[in-house]
Design a protein around this motif. Structure first.
Motif, PDB file in Angstrom:
ATOM      1  N   GLY A 134       0.837  -1.193   0.000  1.00  0.00           N
ATOM      2  CA  GLY A 134       0.000   0.000   0.000  1.00  0.00           C
ATOM      3  C   GLY A 134       0.873   1.244   0.000  1.00  0.00           C
ATOM      4  N   GLU A 135       0.228   2.395   0.052  1.00  0.00           N
ATOM      5  CA  GLU A 135       0.981   3.646   0.042  1.00  0.00           C
ATOM      6  C   GLU A 135       1.918   3.692   1.257  1.00  0.00           C
ATOM      7  N   GLY A 136       3.165   4.025   1.014  1.00  0.00           N
ATOM      8  CA  GLY A 136       4.132   4.133   2.109  1.00  0.00           C
ATOM      9  C   GLY A 136       4.616   2.792   2.632  1.00  0.00           C
ATOM     10  N   GLU A 137       4.242   1.710   1.938  1.00  0.00           N
ATOM     11  CA  GLU A 137       4.635   0.367   2.415  1.00  0.00           C
ATOM     12  C   GLU A 137       5.554  -0.317   1.414  1.00  0.00           C
ATOM     13  N   VAL A 138       6.282  -1.310   1.920  1.00  0.00           N
ATOM     14  CA  VAL A 138       7.008  -2.206   1.026  1.00  0.00           C
ATOM     15  C   VAL A 138       6.632  -3.644   1.383  1.00  0.00           C
ATOM     16  N   VAL A 139       6.708  -4.516   0.392  1.00  0.00           N
ATOM     17  CA  VAL A 139       6.539  -5.946   0.665  1.00  0.00           C
ATOM     18  C   VAL A 139       7.935  -6.553   0.804  1.00  0.00           C
ATOM     19  N   VAL A 140       8.129  -7.257   1.907  1.00  0.00           N
ATOM     20  CA  VAL A 140       9.423  -7.892   2.178  1.00  0.00           C
ATOM     21  C   VAL A 140       9.292  -9.401   1.974  1.00  0.00           C
ATOM     22  N   ARG A 141      10.221  -9.972   1.207  1.00  0.00           N
ATOM     23  CA  ARG A 141      10.308 -11.440   1.147  1.00  0.00           C
ATOM     24  C   ARG A 141      11.118 -11.853   2.375  1.00  0.00           C
ATOM     25  N   VAL A 142      10.472 -12.522   3.301  1.00  0.00           N
ATOM     26  CA  VAL A 142      11.057 -12.759   4.629  1.00  0.00           C
ATOM     27  C   VAL A 142      12.057 -13.917   4.585  1.00  0.00           C
ATOM     28  N   THR A 143      13.256 -13.639   5.065  1.00  0.00           N
ATOM     29  CA  THR A 143      14.254 -14.695   5.236  1.00  0.00           C
ATOM     30  C   THR A 143      14.166 -15.248   6.651  1.00  0.00           C
ATOM     31  N   ALA A 144      14.088 -14.329   7.609  1.00  0.00           N
ATOM     32  CA  ALA A 144      14.106 -14.733   9.021  1.00  0.00           C
ATOM     33  C   ALA A 144      13.096 -13.895   9.790  1.00  0.00           C
ATOM     34  N   ALA A 145      12.326 -14.565  10.646  1.00  0.00           N
ATOM     35  CA  ALA A 145      11.356 -13.857  11.484  1.00  0.00           C
ATOM     36  C   ALA A 145      11.695 -14.126  12.945  1.00  0.00           C
ATOM     37  N   GLY A 146      11.864 -13.068  13.730  1.00  0.00           N
ATOM     38  CA  GLY A 146      12.152 -13.227  15.157  1.00  0.00           C
ATOM     39  C   GLY A 146      10.896 -13.657  15.908  1.00  0.00           C
ATOM     40  N   VAL A 147      11.102 -14.502  16.933  1.00  0.00           N
ATOM     41  CA  VAL A 147       9.989 -14.955  17.768  1.00  0.00           C
ATOM     42  C   VAL A 147      10.143 -14.290  19.133  1.00  0.00           C
ATOM     43  N   ARG A 151       6.258 -10.116  14.650  1.00  0.00           N
ATOM     44  CA  ARG A 151       6.359  -8.658  14.616  1.00  0.00           C
ATOM     45  C   ARG A 151       7.631  -8.142  13.970  1.00  0.00           C
ATOM     46  N   GLU A 152       8.595  -9.037  13.707  1.00  0.00           N
ATOM     47  CA  GLU A 152       9.872  -8.528  13.193  1.00  0.00           C
ATOM     48  C   GLU A 152      10.451  -9.508  12.189  1.00  0.00           C
ATOM     49  N   CYS A 153      11.274  -8.971  11.316  1.00  0.00           N
ATOM     50  CA  CYS A 153      11.852  -9.847  10.294  1.00  0.00           C
ATOM     51  C   CYS A 153      13.064  -9.203   9.637  1.00  0.00           C
ATOM     52  N   PHE A 161      15.664  -4.944   7.359  1.00  0.00           N
ATOM     53  CA  PHE A 161      15.172  -5.603   8.569  1.00  0.00           C
ATOM     54  C   PHE A 161      14.388  -4.558   9.362  1.00  0.00           C
ATOM     55  N   GLY A 162      13.568  -5.026  10.299  1.00  0.00           N
ATOM     56  CA  GLY A 162      12.818  -4.070  11.113  1.00  0.00           C
ATOM     57  C   GLY A 162      11.678  -4.745  11.842  1.00  0.00           C
TER      58      GLY A 162
END
Ligand SMILES: NC(=O)c1ccc[n+]([C@@H]2O[C@H](COP(=O)([O-])OP(=O)(O)OC[C@H]3O[C@@H](n4cnc5c(N)ncnc54)[C@H](OP(=O)(O)O)[C@@H]3O)[C@@H](O)[C@H]2O)c1
Length: 315
Positions: free
Chosen positions: A27-40, A69-71, A92-93
């Motif tokens: 969406g506006e102001g967003e990016v789509v990230v292809r996730v490699t790693a997601a923190g738990v 919540r993070e990746c 990342f973020g």
């Protein structure tokens, strides 16, 4: 796309891996990230079981729900109005708290303000687990406790995700740092300049001088004695978002709970410190996405030595 979803609040058994979850768009102001790693994070299991205040804000239409919540990963798509990020950039973020996150998936759409560029030479598994604990410890140590070289800091749960970051940031601020942890974390704590206190063998109120700052990532069982032990005029930071600050306030103690938001400048600074070796994020375990239930079980046991990260493309 592939995603780990829950269809209702409940135990880790509620997780289901699906291959046909609708892919997000930018969406506006967003990016789509292809996730490699997601923190738990503990927040994830508190949302999964419905006990978090954030779970109360979810509606029936939010299910099936993708947690996380993070990746870290690579930008797949850039939305309108986004500046400074391009398709193919490593990033990342963490999602802001009013965003549902959705990082336990192949693709996630996040506001550009939630992300920072990944530094060369730092693994995505590390960056995928850095944002939430790093920003939380930063807020706890610098914004709330305002640690200085004159402080004696006690961190409860110094071997955990937030605790190990808080120990290192308090040391970097020049303080003397004690950390409660089980014996297996002692060497790691000593290696970053902290004095470990094995809570299974020692009473921290006997083993440490009166701290001017206590950062309590444990809370259950440590809160009461910490209030007694804190030096006159000291600062107490409690980590669980639903911690009851009432008893400390009644005693006139300066008490607070961190509330975090994504902050690119701080994410950049945290990642730069990891890259130059002055900040360490310990990865306790990397598990494939299909073992997300196991990841939650381990974290809920409450003795993880560092971060648990999901390897999302992993089989
Ligand atoms: N307010 C916020 O914005 C915010 C942000 C992040 C996290 N949090 C909260 O902070 C808490 C900690 O999160 P986390 O990610 O650091 O969890 P974590 O990685 O699971 O760490 C918890 C650590 O506590 C240690 N521990 C358990 N019992 C202990 C005791 N009695 N005394 C001393 N240490 C003990 C465990 O290690 P041992 O093997 O040494 O026992 C473990 O390493 C959670 O409640 C989480 O929800 C709040």
């Amino acid at each position: 796309m592939r995603a780990a979803v829950i269809n209702r609040f409940g135990s880790p058994d509620e997780f289901e891996i699906v291959d046909d979850f609708p892919a997000p768009y930018a969406g506006e102001g967003e990016v789509v990230v292809r996730v490699t790693a997601a923190g738990v994070n503990p927040l994830d299991y508190k949302i999964r079981d419905g006990s978090s205040g954030m779970a109360a804000q979810l509606r029936d239409e939010d299910f099936p729900l993708v947690l996380g919540r993070e990746c870290a990963g690579t930008i797949e798509e850039v939305g309108a109005g986004v500046e400074g990020f391009e398709v193919g950039d490593r990033v990342f973020g963490m999602a802001p708290l009013d965003h549902k996150g959705h990082c336990y998936a192949e693709l996630t759409a996040l506001p550009e303000a939630a992300l920072a560029h990944s530094p060369e030479g730092v693994d995505d598994h590390v960056l995928g687990g850095l944002s939430l604990v790093g920003l939380t410890a930063w807020v706890a140590v610098e914004d709330l406790a305002k640690v200085t070289p004159d402080d004696v800091v006690l961190v409860h749960g110094g071997g955990g995700g937030v605790g190990f970051m808080a120990v290192q940031l308090a040391r970097a601020a020049g303080a003397q740092v004690y950390a409660t942890a089980s014996a297996r974390n002692a060497q790691r704590l000593e290696s970053v300049g902290a004095i470990p206190v094995d809570y299974n063998e020692q009473d921290f109120t006997q083993a440490t001088p009166r701290p001017t700052v206590i950062i309590d990532t444990v809370y259950f069982g440590t809160y009461e004695p910490s209030m007694d032990h804190l030096a006159e005029g000291g600062r107490l930071v409690l980590l669980p978002s639903l911690a009851d600050v009432g008893p400390a306030k009644e005693r006139g103690i300066d008490v607070s709970i961190p509330s975090i938001a994504p902050d690119r400048e701080r994410l950049d600074a945290l990642a730069a410190r990891v890259a130059d070796g002055t900040l360490e994020l310990t990865i306790a375990e990397v598990l494939p996405l299909r073992e997300v239930a196991r990841a939650h079980e381990i974290l809920e046991e409450g003795h993880t030595p560092g971060k648990i990260v999901l390897d999302v493309p992993g089989d």
